[in-house]
Design a protein around this motif. Structure first.
Motif, PDB file in Angstrom:
ATOM      1  N   GLY A 114      -1.966   4.502  18.027  1.00  0.00           N
ATOM      2  CA  GLY A 114      -2.114   3.852  16.725  1.00  0.00           C
ATOM      3  C   GLY A 114      -1.103   4.340  15.715  1.00  0.00           C
ATOM      4  N   GLN A 115      -0.674   3.436  14.867  1.00  0.00           N
ATOM      5  CA  GLN A 115       0.344   3.770  13.883  1.00  0.00           C
ATOM      6  C   GLN A 115      -0.180   4.720  12.809  1.00  0.00           C
ATOM      7  OE1 GLN A 115       3.064   0.653  12.630  1.00  0.00           O
ATOM      8  NE2 GLN A 115       2.154  -0.694  14.148  1.00  0.00           N
ATOM      9  N   ASP A 116      -1.494   4.793  12.627  1.00  0.00           N
ATOM     10  CA  ASP A 116      -2.082   5.695  11.640  1.00  0.00           C
ATOM     11  C   ASP A 116      -2.563   6.998  12.278  1.00  0.00           C
ATOM     12  OD1 ASP A 116      -1.692   3.858   9.573  1.00  0.00           O
ATOM     13  OD2 ASP A 116      -3.567   2.826  10.054  1.00  0.00           O
ATOM     14  N   PHE A 117      -2.145   7.256  13.505  1.00  0.00           N
ATOM     15  CA  PHE A 117      -2.548   8.452  14.236  1.00  0.00           C
ATOM     16  C   PHE A 117      -2.129   9.727  13.486  1.00  0.00           C
ATOM     17  CE2 PHE A 117      -1.051  11.823  17.083  1.00  0.00           C
ATOM     18  CZ  PHE A 117      -2.227  12.121  17.754  1.00  0.00           C
ATOM     19  N   THR A 118      -3.050  10.680  13.427  1.00  0.00           N
ATOM     20  CA  THR A 118      -2.721  12.009  12.905  1.00  0.00           C
ATOM     21  C   THR A 118      -3.202  13.041  13.908  1.00  0.00           C
ATOM     22  OG1 THR A 118      -4.790  12.136  11.647  1.00  0.00           O
ATOM     23  CG2 THR A 118      -2.835  11.362  10.463  1.00  0.00           C
ATOM     24  N   ALA A 145       2.783   5.991  18.660  1.00  0.00           N
ATOM     25  CA  ALA A 145       2.255   4.991  17.731  1.00  0.00           C
ATOM     26  C   ALA A 145       1.686   3.798  18.482  1.00  0.00           C
ATOM     27  CB  ALA A 145       3.344   4.541  16.760  1.00  0.00           C
ATOM     28  N   THR A 165       1.246  13.569  10.566  1.00  0.00           N
ATOM     29  CA  THR A 165       1.471  12.214  11.046  1.00  0.00           C
ATOM     30  C   THR A 165       2.451  12.237  12.212  1.00  0.00           C
ATOM     31  OG1 THR A 165       3.340  11.848   9.579  1.00  0.00           O
ATOM     32  CG2 THR A 165       1.146  11.322   8.694  1.00  0.00           C
TER      33      THR A 165
END
Length: 121
Positions: free
Chosen positions: A112-116, A108, A6
């Motif tokens: 995107g805040q859920d980026f991995t 982020a 993350t």
């Protein structure tokens, strides 16, 4: 294959690499970047040359990120991290050094805040 990480887990050259990608450095300059060990490199084909972009550890390098974020919303730096808020985006915050935390906020915001990401080093 390495496990994906993350934004909070990105460190060093990997953090700088994803910030560069989020900012579009590769497309604008027509180059390919990669992280190896503690360094960020520009791919030159049979090897690489150091690429001087470390917003995660140098506030001078993060100036362009700071400028973009402050034009779009409110960036707040603390001695223990950073937070960013923009209309249409929401709010995100990370702990750590101010430069690393604001770099994470930038990623982020852009990816995107859920980026991995798959780590490269």
């Amino acid at each position: 294959m390495r496990e994906k990480v993350t934004i909070q887990d990105l460190e060093g050259a990997d953090l700088a690499l994803w910030a560069a990608r989020a900012q579009g450095v590769e497309e604008r300059k027509g180059i390919k970047l990669y992280a190896s060990g503690p360094c960020l490199y520009r791919d030159t084909g049979p090897g690489g040359e150091p690429f001087p972009f470390r917003p995660d550890s140098n506030l001078g390098d993060s100036a362009i990120l700071i400028q973009e974020m402050t034009q779009a919303g409110i960036l707040t730096l603390f001695g223990h991290g950073a937070q960013f808020e923009a209309q249409g985006f929401g709010h995100v915050g990370f702990t750590g050094t101010p430069s690393a935390a604001l770099t994470r906020c930038y990623i982020a915001w852009k990816l995107g805040q859920d980026f991995t990401a798959t780590p490269t080093n």
